[in-house]
Design a protein around this motif. Structure first.
Motif, short mmCIF file in Angstrom:
data_model
loop_
_atom_site.label_atom_id
_atom_site.label_comp_id
_atom_site.label_asym_id
_atom_site.label_seq_id
_atom_site.Cartn_x
_atom_site.Cartn_y
_atom_site.Cartn_z
N ARG A 169 18.25 185.99 22.87
CA ARG A 169 17.50 184.74 22.80
C ARG A 169 17.24 184.19 24.21
NH1 ARG A 169 19.17 179.22 19.57
NH2 ARG A 169 17.48 177.94 20.34
N TYR A 170 18.29 184.17 25.03
CA TYR A 170 18.11 183.67 26.39
C TYR A 170 17.09 184.50 27.16
CZ TYR A 170 22.32 180.78 25.80
OH TYR A 170 23.24 179.85 25.39
N THR A 171 17.19 185.82 27.01
CA THR A 171 16.28 186.70 27.73
C THR A 171 14.84 186.47 27.31
OG1 THR A 171 18.02 188.39 27.93
CG2 THR A 171 15.75 189.10 28.30
N ARG A 172 14.60 186.31 26.03
CA ARG A 172 13.23 186.04 25.58
C ARG A 172 12.70 184.76 26.20
NH1 ARG A 172 9.41 187.64 22.22
NH2 ARG A 172 7.85 186.07 21.72
N SER A 173 13.53 183.73 26.25
CA SER A 173 13.11 182.46 26.84
C SER A 173 12.74 182.63 28.31
CB SER A 173 14.22 181.42 26.69
OG SER A 173 14.46 181.13 25.33
N ILE A 174 13.56 183.40 29.04
CA ILE A 174 13.27 183.63 30.45
C ILE A 174 11.97 184.40 30.62
CG2 ILE A 174 14.10 184.72 32.58
CD1 ILE A 174 16.96 184.38 31.46
N VAL A 175 11.75 185.42 29.77
CA VAL A 175 10.52 186.21 29.86
C VAL A 175 9.31 185.34 29.54
CG1 VAL A 175 9.26 188.18 28.92
CG2 VAL A 175 11.71 188.36 29.31
N GLU A 176 9.44 184.44 28.56
CA GLU A 176 8.34 183.53 28.26
C GLU A 176 8.01 182.66 29.47
OE1 GLU A 176 9.12 182.97 23.43
OE2 GLU A 176 9.74 181.41 24.84
N GLY A 177 9.05 182.19 30.16
CA GLY A 177 8.83 181.40 31.36
C GLY A 177 8.19 182.20 32.46
N LEU A 178 8.67 183.43 32.67
CA LEU A 178 8.09 184.29 33.71
C LEU A 178 6.64 184.63 33.40
CD1 LEU A 178 10.99 186.78 34.54
CD2 LEU A 178 10.09 184.94 35.98
N SER A 179 6.34 184.84 32.13
CA SER A 179 4.96 185.14 31.75
C SER A 179 4.04 183.99 32.14
CB SER A 179 4.88 185.39 30.24
OG SER A 179 3.55 185.60 29.83
N HIS A 180 4.50 182.77 31.89
CA HIS A 180 3.70 181.59 32.26
C HIS A 180 3.55 181.49 33.78
CE1 HIS A 180 2.04 177.54 31.91
NE2 HIS A 180 2.88 177.16 32.86
N ILE A 181 4.63 181.73 34.50
CA ILE A 181 4.59 181.67 35.97
C ILE A 181 3.62 182.70 36.53
CG2 ILE A 181 5.95 182.03 38.08
CD1 ILE A 181 8.40 180.98 36.44
N HIS A 182 3.75 183.94 36.07
CA HIS A 182 2.93 185.03 36.60
C HIS A 182 1.47 184.88 36.20
CE1 HIS A 182 6.83 187.68 36.79
NE2 HIS A 182 6.82 186.71 37.68
N CYS A 183 1.22 184.46 34.96
CA CYS A 183 -0.17 184.30 34.51
C CYS A 183 -0.89 183.19 35.25
CB CYS A 183 -0.20 184.02 33.00
SG CYS A 183 0.17 185.46 31.98
N ASN A 184 -0.12 182.27 35.82
CA ASN A 184 -0.73 181.18 36.60
C ASN A 184 -0.78 181.51 38.09
OD1 ASN A 184 -1.30 178.41 35.05
ND2 ASN A 184 0.38 179.49 34.02
N GLY A 185 -0.46 182.75 38.43
CA GLY A 185 -0.63 183.19 39.81
C GLY A 185 0.50 182.88 40.75
N PHE A 186 1.74 182.79 40.23
CA PHE A 186 2.88 182.49 41.09
C PHE A 186 4.00 183.49 40.87
CE2 PHE A 186 0.68 178.44 40.74
CZ PHE A 186 0.68 177.99 42.06
N VAL A 187 4.90 183.56 41.83
CA VAL A 187 6.11 184.38 41.76
C VAL A 187 7.30 183.46 42.01
CG1 VAL A 187 7.27 186.48 42.59
CG2 VAL A 187 4.77 186.25 42.81
#
Length: 347
Positions: free
Chosen positions: A115-133
């Motif tokens: 569950r935690y990992t999915r939440s982190i991946v969802e956050g990273l997806s949003h970060i990366h899709c918006n052009g940030f690292v």
């Protein structure tokens, strides 16, 4: 913004984190917004506030997202003759994932890790899709809230994807060595694949309670960086992980960043599939415990009255059959089992 600095809840090299105590009504202006009664303020001296100001800028660009820490504004204050920069953020009452690992004896049960990992991946997806690292994904930067939800925090080192870097920046040690990817160590490539490598390291640490890299007792940072940069080995994947978990981590530890899975791809991985509801996962017979793992109970809270149990009191849809049975077992017998109106006599 009228507020008072409350209890200190965190401290770093250049910043401290305190609770915010609102004082009267907040006045809206270009530098601040209204914040809830429970918030935190991250503070540093103006002379060392570059990373905090960068964090504010990145969070403003990312906007609101359920897996990203919320920012409520910023301001400046004069205290003890010094000028300070203050950044107002959500307060996470359950600390960080690093704290949760220690709190539970060095190992988080896999159903929680999923569950935690999915939440982190969802956050990273949003970060990366918006052009940030993010550039510094690790358990210390993942905050845990009272309802068990987690959010990515600490964007002080974050940057825009593809941002031109100076010669000095390409060779600076940006991030945390134990979570650095090979391409970052070798060429200073601070791009989205580096966040995925760090995610793999974070998953391993949740499983084992130890860094993903097996370090010698007298090892130093430079010897570690040489091991990472050599690309001759990868962090050891824990044997106690499920087949899906091992495959997920392998996808994060691909040496070639061009072949490493992206956050969008990882969202569809079986390891982080949405958890079934309670009704779907509850046992139907005495022998209906397909997911029973004997050593899970060692890391699951065993007393509903304990503080440990309260920290893990997340929504019931995430609890396995083992967890629910553990919650029913207490050291003391109830005062009177007959007081309940819901008992049914069976023969």
């Amino acid at each position: 913004m009228d507020w008072v600095r409350g209890e200190t809840v965190g401290r770093g090299s250049f910043a401290t984190v305190n609770l915010v105590i609102p004082k009267g009504k907040s006045k809206s202006n270009s530098n601040s917004t209204l914040f809830p009664s429970t918030a935190a303020v991250k503070t540093s001296e103006v002379s060392t506030s570059h990373s905090l100001k960068n964090e504010k800028q990145i969070l403003d660009c990312l906007g609101s997202h359920k897996r990203i820490i919320r920012c409520f504004g910023d301001d400046h204050t004069f205290e003890n003759g010094e000028k300070y920069y203050n950044l107002f953020l959500e307060y996470a009452s359950a600390g960080t994932l690093a704290y949760q690992v220690k709190f539970h004896g060095g190992r988080i049960p896999e159903q929680y890790i999923r569950r935690y990992t999915r939440s982190i991946v969802e956050g990273l997806s949003h970060i990366h899709c918006n052009g940030f690292v993010h550039c510094d994904i690790k358990l210390q930067n993942i905050l845990v809230f009272h309802d068990g939800e987690v959010k990515i925090a600490d964007f002080g080192l974050a940057k825009k994807t593809g941002e031109e870097q100076s010669e000095k920046q390409r060779f600076e040690c940006r991030g945390t060595p134990l979570f650095m990817s090979p391409e970052l160590v070798n060429g200073g490539e601070h791009e989205s694949p580096a966040d995925i490598w760090a995610l793999g390291c974070a998953v391993v640490e949740m499983v084992t309670g130890k860094p993903a890299w097996n370090l010698e007792k007298d090892a130093n940072m430079w010897s570690l960086l040489r091991r990472i940069g050599a690309r001759e080995e990868s962090p050891v994947i824990p044997g106690e992980l499920s087949k899906e978990g091992k495959d997920f981590v392998e996808k994060c530890f691909v040496n070639d960043p061009r072949k490493r899975w992206t956050a969008e791809m990882l969202l569809n991985h079986p390891f982080v599939e949405e958890v079934k509801s309670v009704n779907e996962s509850s046992p139907r017979t005495h022998f209906d415990f397909n997911d029973w793992v004997s050593n899970v109970s060692e890391s699951v809270p065993n007393s509903p009255e304990s503080e440990e149990f309260c920290q893990w009191d997340v929504d019931s849809s995430f609890c396995s059959a083992v967890d629910r049975l553990q919650q029913l077992v207490t050291v003391e017998r109830p005062a009177s089992w007959s007081e309940s109106d819901s008992w049914i006599s069976v023969r």
